[in-house]
Design a protein around this motif. Structure first.
Motif, PDB file in Angstrom:
ATOM      1  N   LEU A 183       0.862  -1.167   0.064  1.00 55.63           N
ATOM      2  CA  LEU A 183       0.060   0.099   0.020  1.00 55.63           C
ATOM      3  C   LEU A 183       0.768   1.228  -0.053  1.00 55.63           C
ATOM      4  CD1 LEU A 183      -3.044   0.957  -0.087  1.00 55.63           C
ATOM      5  CD2 LEU A 183      -2.988   0.966   2.438  1.00 55.63           C
ATOM      6  N   PRO A 184       1.838   1.541   0.807  1.00 53.56           N
ATOM      7  CA  PRO A 184       2.664   2.667   0.738  1.00 53.56           C
ATOM      8  C   PRO A 184       3.429   3.098  -0.434  1.00 53.56           C
ATOM      9  CG  PRO A 184       2.862   1.330   2.704  1.00 53.56           C
ATOM     10  CD  PRO A 184       2.273   0.469   1.667  1.00 53.56           C
ATOM     11  N   THR A 185       3.817   1.930  -1.166  1.00 56.29           N
ATOM     12  CA  THR A 185       4.809   1.846  -2.540  1.00 56.29           C
ATOM     13  C   THR A 185       4.059   1.772  -3.681  1.00 56.29           C
ATOM     14  OG1 THR A 185       5.634  -0.053  -2.226  1.00 56.29           O
ATOM     15  CG2 THR A 185       6.844   1.484  -0.847  1.00 56.29           C
ATOM     16  N   MET A 186       3.405   0.808  -3.464  1.00 51.60           N
ATOM     17  CA  MET A 186       2.534   0.233  -4.961  1.00 51.60           C
ATOM     18  C   MET A 186       1.087   0.459  -4.821  1.00 51.60           C
ATOM     19  SD  MET A 186       5.218  -2.583  -6.014  1.00 51.60           S
ATOM     20  CE  MET A 186       4.352  -2.899  -7.867  1.00 51.60           C
ATOM     21  N   THR A 187       0.502   1.598  -4.894  1.00 50.77           N
ATOM     22  CA  THR A 187      -1.036   1.698  -4.495  1.00 50.77           C
ATOM     23  C   THR A 187      -1.728   1.084  -5.368  1.00 50.77           C
ATOM     24  OG1 THR A 187      -0.301   3.917  -3.470  1.00 50.77           O
ATOM     25  CG2 THR A 187      -2.846   3.591  -3.977  1.00 50.77           C
ATOM     26  N   LEU A 188      -1.413   1.142  -6.510  1.00 48.96           N
ATOM     27  CA  LEU A 188      -2.364   0.497  -7.685  1.00 48.96           C
ATOM     28  C   LEU A 188      -2.465  -0.975  -7.426  1.00 48.96           C
ATOM     29  CD1 LEU A 188      -4.274   0.641 -10.088  1.00 48.96           C
ATOM     30  CD2 LEU A 188      -2.164   0.681 -11.446  1.00 48.96           C
ATOM     31  N   THR A 189      -1.199  -1.557  -7.251  1.00 51.55           N
ATOM     32  CA  THR A 189      -1.250  -2.928  -7.032  1.00 51.55           C
ATOM     33  C   THR A 189      -1.793  -3.408  -5.863  1.00 51.55           C
ATOM     34  OG1 THR A 189       1.038  -2.984  -8.202  1.00 51.55           O
ATOM     35  CG2 THR A 189       0.695  -4.797  -6.936  1.00 51.55           C
ATOM     36  N   ALA A 190      -1.492  -2.533  -4.716  1.00 50.35           N
ATOM     37  CA  ALA A 190      -2.295  -2.868  -3.534  1.00 50.35           C
ATOM     38  C   ALA A 190      -3.873  -2.814  -3.656  1.00 50.35           C
ATOM     39  CB  ALA A 190      -1.899  -1.953  -2.453  1.00 50.35           C
ATOM     40  N   THR A 191      -4.462  -1.930  -4.502  1.00 52.22           N
ATOM     41  CA  THR A 191      -5.523  -2.113  -4.914  1.00 52.22           C
ATOM     42  C   THR A 191      -6.350  -2.978  -5.527  1.00 52.22           C
ATOM     43  OG1 THR A 191      -5.704   0.434  -4.782  1.00 52.22           O
ATOM     44  CG2 THR A 191      -7.567  -0.454  -5.887  1.00 52.22           C
ATOM     45  N   LEU A 192      -5.536  -3.596  -6.395  1.00 49.70           N
ATOM     46  CA  LEU A 192      -6.057  -4.695  -7.335  1.00 49.70           C
ATOM     47  C   LEU A 192      -5.855  -5.811  -6.234  1.00 49.70           C
ATOM     48  CD1 LEU A 192      -4.333  -4.037 -10.510  1.00 49.70           C
ATOM     49  CD2 LEU A 192      -6.614  -4.073 -10.115  1.00 49.70           C
ATOM     50  N   THR A 193      -4.966  -6.230  -5.709  1.00 52.48           N
ATOM     51  CA  THR A 193      -4.873  -7.090  -4.641  1.00 52.48           C
ATOM     52  C   THR A 193      -5.751  -7.140  -3.514  1.00 52.48           C
ATOM     53  OG1 THR A 193      -2.432  -6.826  -4.978  1.00 52.48           O
ATOM     54  CG2 THR A 193      -3.159  -8.385  -2.979  1.00 52.48           C
TER      55      THR A 193
END
Length: 227
Positions: A183-193
């Motif tokens: 979440l802190p570094t890769m917001t888009l990837t965290a959202t998809l996850t």
């Protein structure tokens, strides 16, 4: 302090009180609903409809003497669904992820079906150990194989329930940990996850109910062979 993914299978406590006690009180409050009215409410009607359809489907191929097990298997079904879904609530754990508990349910229920068969129809029950028309040379081997398969049944019941629930909870734990890390570094990837995590949670709810149904369905098949 190093946390383990398997810590989620430990009983959480608050002020020395196991929170599982509070969680166990929730399902009876949802199931045992009292109403001062003459007609039942929607929740009671839905529960009655579900129980009626479940018992009809389970006991359709079973002889009439086996219908005495309707209340037992229905109660077991509700118990397993409640315990399986408990682990999806915050600050709780799933009791049915413990193999000892599942075996404590599976062995007596399986043993009861076997004892009923030996009491009611001993010849037919023992005849399952040796198929008709078996060559003489294969008789000892087949008897050993069928005996082993008979005693493996309760182990399969307990291990199946434990493995499916444990794997699902571990997968949810892994994906949720990945969401917090990304979440802190890769917001888009965290959202998809996180979206995948929501879908997996819905799948785990379905698995919790399906595994309870499969457990009771297999017990009904064992009962069908012995009544």
């Amino acid at each position: 302090m190093i946390m383990s993914f398997f810590d989620q299978f430990a009983i959480p406590q608050a002020l020395g009180i196991p929170l599982i006690i509070i969680a166990i009180m929730i399902p009876p409050m949802l199931i045992l609903t009292l109403s001062p009215r003459l007609t039942t409410n929607r929740l009671s009607t839905l529960q009655t409809w579900m129980m009626k359809n479940f018992t009809k489907q389970i006991f359709l191929p079973i002889n009439i003497p086996g219908h005495k097990w309707a209340s037992i298997l229905m109660s077991l079904m509700l118990l397993l669904i409640s315990l399986n879904l408990l682990g999806l609530l915050p600050y709780t754990f799933t009791p049915t992820t413990q193999l000892s508990m599942n075996m404590a349910i599976a062995i007596p229920m399986w043993g009861a079906t076997v004892l009923i068969g030996l009491r009611k129809q001993p010849t037919i029950s023992l005849g399952h150990l040796l198929p008709e028309g078996t060559p003489n040379l294969l008789i000892p081997i087949l008897i050993m194989i069928e005996t082993i398969s008979l005693f493996i049944r309760p182990i399969a019941l307990g291990v199946r329930l434990t493995a499916n629930l444990t794997a699902g909870h571990l997968l949810i734990q892994l994906i949720s940990t990945a969401v917090f890390v990304l979440l802190p570094t890769m917001t888009l990837t965290a959202t998809l996850t996180f979206i995948i995590l929501l879908l997996l949670t819905g799948l785990e709810i379905a698995v919790a109910m399906i595994q309870a149904y499969v457990f009771v369905l297999l017990l009904s098949l064992y009962l069908q062979e012995n009544v």
